[in-house]
Structures are given as structure tokens and as C-alpha cells.
Design an enzyme around this catalytic site. Sequence first.
Site, PDB file in Angstrom:
ATOM      1  N   ARG A 223       0.865  -1.178   0.000  1.00 43.99           N
ATOM      2  CA  ARG A 223       0.000   0.000   0.000  1.00 43.99           C
ATOM      3  C   ARG A 223       0.900   1.225   0.000  1.00 43.99           C
ATOM      4  O   ARG A 223       2.051   1.178   0.468  1.00 43.99           O
ATOM      5  CB  ARG A 223      -0.895   0.014   1.231  1.00 43.99           C
ATOM      6  CG  ARG A 223      -1.839  -1.175   1.345  1.00 43.99           C
ATOM      7  CD  ARG A 223      -2.628  -1.113   2.644  1.00 43.99           C
ATOM      8  NE  ARG A 223      -3.589  -2.212   2.747  1.00 43.99           N
ATOM      9  CZ  ARG A 223      -3.315  -3.392   3.319  1.00 43.99           C
ATOM     10  NH1 ARG A 223      -2.109  -3.606   3.828  1.00 43.99           N
ATOM     11  NH2 ARG A 223      -4.244  -4.337   3.382  1.00 43.99           N
TER      12      ARG A 223
ATOM     13  N   LYS B  75      -1.579  -2.544   7.407  1.00 42.73           N
ATOM     14  CA  LYS B  75      -2.881  -2.091   7.876  1.00 42.73           C
ATOM     15  C   LYS B  75      -3.345  -2.931   9.067  1.00 42.73           C
ATOM     16  O   LYS B  75      -3.200  -4.142   9.077  1.00 42.73           O
ATOM     17  CB  LYS B  75      -3.887  -2.223   6.718  1.00 42.73           C
ATOM     18  CG  LYS B  75      -5.252  -1.608   6.978  1.00 42.73           C
ATOM     19  CD  LYS B  75      -6.098  -1.699   5.726  1.00 42.73           C
ATOM     20  CE  LYS B  75      -7.468  -1.082   5.932  1.00 42.73           C
ATOM     21  NZ  LYS B  75      -8.306  -1.179   4.704  1.00 42.73           N
TER      22      LYS B  75
ATOM     23  N   HIS C  96      -2.777   2.608  -6.197  1.00 42.32           N
ATOM     24  CA  HIS C  96      -3.462   1.351  -5.885  1.00 42.32           C
ATOM     25  C   HIS C  96      -3.599   0.479  -7.128  1.00 42.32           C
ATOM     26  O   HIS C  96      -3.701  -0.750  -7.015  1.00 42.32           O
ATOM     27  CB  HIS C  96      -4.839   1.634  -5.277  1.00 42.32           C
ATOM     28  CG  HIS C  96      -5.239   0.632  -4.237  1.00 42.32           C
ATOM     29  ND1 HIS C  96      -4.601   0.527  -3.015  1.00 42.32           N
ATOM     30  CD2 HIS C  96      -6.176  -0.340  -4.240  1.00 42.32           C
ATOM     31  CE1 HIS C  96      -5.148  -0.447  -2.316  1.00 42.32           C
ATOM     32  NE2 HIS C  96      -6.093  -0.999  -3.036  1.00 42.32           N
TER      33      HIS C  96
ATOM     34  N   ARG D 198      -0.755  -1.761  -7.199  1.00 40.71           N
ATOM     35  CA  ARG D 198      -0.986  -2.877  -6.263  1.00 40.71           C
ATOM     36  C   ARG D 198      -1.880  -3.926  -6.928  1.00 40.71           C
ATOM     37  O   ARG D 198      -1.622  -5.130  -6.834  1.00 40.71           O
ATOM     38  CB  ARG D 198      -1.628  -2.324  -4.996  1.00 40.71           C
ATOM     39  CG  ARG D 198      -1.950  -3.330  -3.911  1.00 40.71           C
ATOM     40  CD  ARG D 198      -2.304  -2.559  -2.636  1.00 40.71           C
ATOM     41  NE  ARG D 198      -3.129  -3.300  -1.704  1.00 40.71           N
ATOM     42  CZ  ARG D 198      -2.666  -4.112  -0.759  1.00 40.71           C
ATOM     43  NH1 ARG D 198      -1.366  -4.314  -0.653  1.00 40.71           N
ATOM     44  NH2 ARG D 198      -3.485  -4.726   0.075  1.00 40.71           N
TER      45      ARG D 198
ATOM     46  N   HIS E 236      -4.045  -8.888   3.198  1.00 41.03           N
ATOM     47  CA  HIS E 236      -5.486  -8.898   3.435  1.00 41.03           C
ATOM     48  C   HIS E 236      -5.796  -9.809   4.618  1.00 41.03           C
ATOM     49  O   HIS E 236      -5.329 -10.935   4.665  1.00 41.03           O
ATOM     50  CB  HIS E 236      -6.237  -9.425   2.204  1.00 41.03           C
ATOM     51  CG  HIS E 236      -6.286  -8.444   1.078  1.00 41.03           C
ATOM     52  ND1 HIS E 236      -6.546  -8.814  -0.222  1.00 41.03           N
ATOM     53  CD2 HIS E 236      -6.119  -7.095   1.054  1.00 41.03           C
ATOM     54  CE1 HIS E 236      -6.526  -7.738  -0.995  1.00 41.03           C
ATOM     55  NE2 HIS E 236      -6.268  -6.695  -0.243  1.00 41.03           N
TER      56      HIS E 236
ATOM     57  N   TYR F 135      -9.852 -10.250  -7.389  1.00 43.51           N
ATOM     58  CA  TYR F 135      -8.932 -10.447  -8.508  1.00 43.51           C
ATOM     59  C   TYR F 135      -9.256 -11.673  -9.349  1.00 43.51           C
ATOM     60  O   TYR F 135      -8.675 -11.862 -10.412  1.00 43.51           O
ATOM     61  CB  TYR F 135      -7.485 -10.562  -7.983  1.00 43.51           C
ATOM     62  CG  TYR F 135      -7.031  -9.334  -7.249  1.00 43.51           C
ATOM     63  CD1 TYR F 135      -6.750  -8.154  -7.926  1.00 43.51           C
ATOM     64  CD2 TYR F 135      -6.910  -9.331  -5.868  1.00 43.51           C
ATOM     65  CE1 TYR F 135      -6.351  -7.008  -7.254  1.00 43.51           C
ATOM     66  CE2 TYR F 135      -6.504  -8.196  -5.182  1.00 43.51           C
ATOM     67  CZ  TYR F 135      -6.234  -7.039  -5.883  1.00 43.51           C
ATOM     68  OH  TYR F 135      -5.853  -5.907  -5.216  1.00 43.51           O
TER      69      TYR F 135
END
Length: 319
Positions: A162, A190, A261, A264, A287, A296
Site C-alpha cells: 500500500r 494495515k 493502488h 498494487r 489482506h 482479482y
Amino acid sequence: MEKSNIPIPKHINDFLDWIDVEKGLSSKTQENYRRFLEKFLLWLKKNNLQNLLPHQLTPDHIWNYRVFLARQSPTPHKTSLKKSTQNYYLIALRALLGYFVAKDVISIPPDKITLSRPDKEKIVKFLTLEQIDKLFSAPNTATVQGLRDRAILEAFFSTGMRISELTSLNKEQIKIKPDISELEVGIVGKGGRARTVYLSKSAIEWVGKYLETRKEDKEKPLFLNYSGKKGASRRLTPRAIEKGLKKYIIAAGLPINTTPHVLRHSFATDLLANGVDLRVIQEFLGHKNILATQIYTHVTNKRLKDIHKQFHGKPKSSN
């Protein structure tokens, strides 16, 4: 499990403490859960159910709450909440039910709350390898700023980090040795979750060239701002990277809606297209939930469809 004689609204604070201590969720996530659950508490109050106990919650209550969400109007110009927004409220309620399970309090199982299908399938924007090459060639690497920006682009695509994770990197984290072909870097992403990202040989080469220009300075950040105000922090900000990327996107003739992003996304779709398992990609991206990574899969599905059309979509000649 046992019945609780405490009304559902009075469990909320304990639930928020639980997701903090047991789940390790960030303060921002806790705020979001509180805000989403306030909608449920409002619905309970409107229906004189503010004293409802966990074991008294029924599927009919859940259904009526879903109808309530579906008919909510976020603004005077919209007739209802988007289904994706409704899902945020349902996820928060499902987490509360998960808390009841963890505390052995009788209530409806969390999996009894199913999420709504989104109004539209989320489209993931990504660049092809040819477009990536054009983007990488855009910075003028004869300048220190251009060299830094090439290193940033290479690191982005190599790691799938990120933008906030990239700008948080410090120079001491990057220890490049002679003839190294891959570099592991530990980061905290995150939600405070630690993970390892990997710099490719190409990324190592360009980050190494950039660090050669940094031998004399004592600055802590990996990527420096060379045009900031005197006395201000020299750590490059996400906003500065976004601004620089926009310039290179235009120079390379790429879609103007390309953002950090998107790089990414490009990292993830490239891995998926090359057969990497979705669970592995989940780890690379940091994630917490596999559902976040499943956006995806449309890339592989479309690729399979195109291949099938190419080889089986032609009319067969008759003998």
C-alpha cells in the site's frame, strides 16, 4: 452456552473492547463498527425492541432490519443505500453475533446473516506488463528525483505494498548486499499486522542505485522529498507520490485514472495470471480476509473465457 439477561444495546461497549483486545482491530475499525451498529440500535428503538435480549433475536428481526436498510435514503437525491453499503451494516451485526458465540451467549449464529449481492461487480483496474514497462521508462533517471521515482515504481510493482506502507519504509530496512537477487523486508501494514514483502532483482537494482545517492545524508526515511519547505519532514508523503505518478502516467500515455493502488492491483493480477494461489496472494497483499482478495479472480475468469473463445469459438468446418 447460556442466555444473557443483558439487552443487546448494553453489549456494544464490551463487543468493541473485544475486537480491540481479542481481534487487534485498529481504533478506526472500532469506530466504524460502532457507527454501523448505531443503525441497528436505532432500528431496535424505532420498533420498541431496545430491551431485546440476545437469545430473543430471531431471523424475522434480521429480515426486517435488512428491509429497513434497503429503504434507507443516504441523501435527498438517492432512494436507497447501495447494497455494498448495506453489507457494511450487516458485517458489523454479524461480528456482534460472533462476539456472542465467543462469549458463550445464546443468539443467532453469525452465518445466518448473508450479505447482499453488490449492485455491480467491482471492476479492478490494472496495467499490463507492456504498460508497466512504459511507466517505468517515464522518470528521468539522470536526476536524483527521477532515480527515486523509478525506485518507487519498481518497489510498488515488486511488493504490492500500500502507498502508506511504502512511504513508511526507512533506509535502515533496506540492506542490499553484492550479487543479491531477492530481498525480504519486514513491514507493519494495515491494522498493525506484520508481514514480509519481497523486492525483485530489478527493484533491488533501482533502489540500490537510488541509495548510492544517499550515502552522505543521515535522513531516516527511505524515500525523501527534495522540494519540501526548509525545516519540514523530508519523508515523502503519499500525496507527493500520487502527484508524481500522475505526471508519469500522462508522459507514458497510460489511462489517466491510474493510481498507486492500480499498481498494487497490477502486482496481484500478474501473480494470479501466472497461477499463484489466491491464499498466497492474500498473504502478499496483507489482506486479513480472503474475500478482499477474491476481487482479482475476475482476471483469471476473463482470461479463461478469452482462451476458450479463441480456440473453441470458431465454427467447425463440415466434412
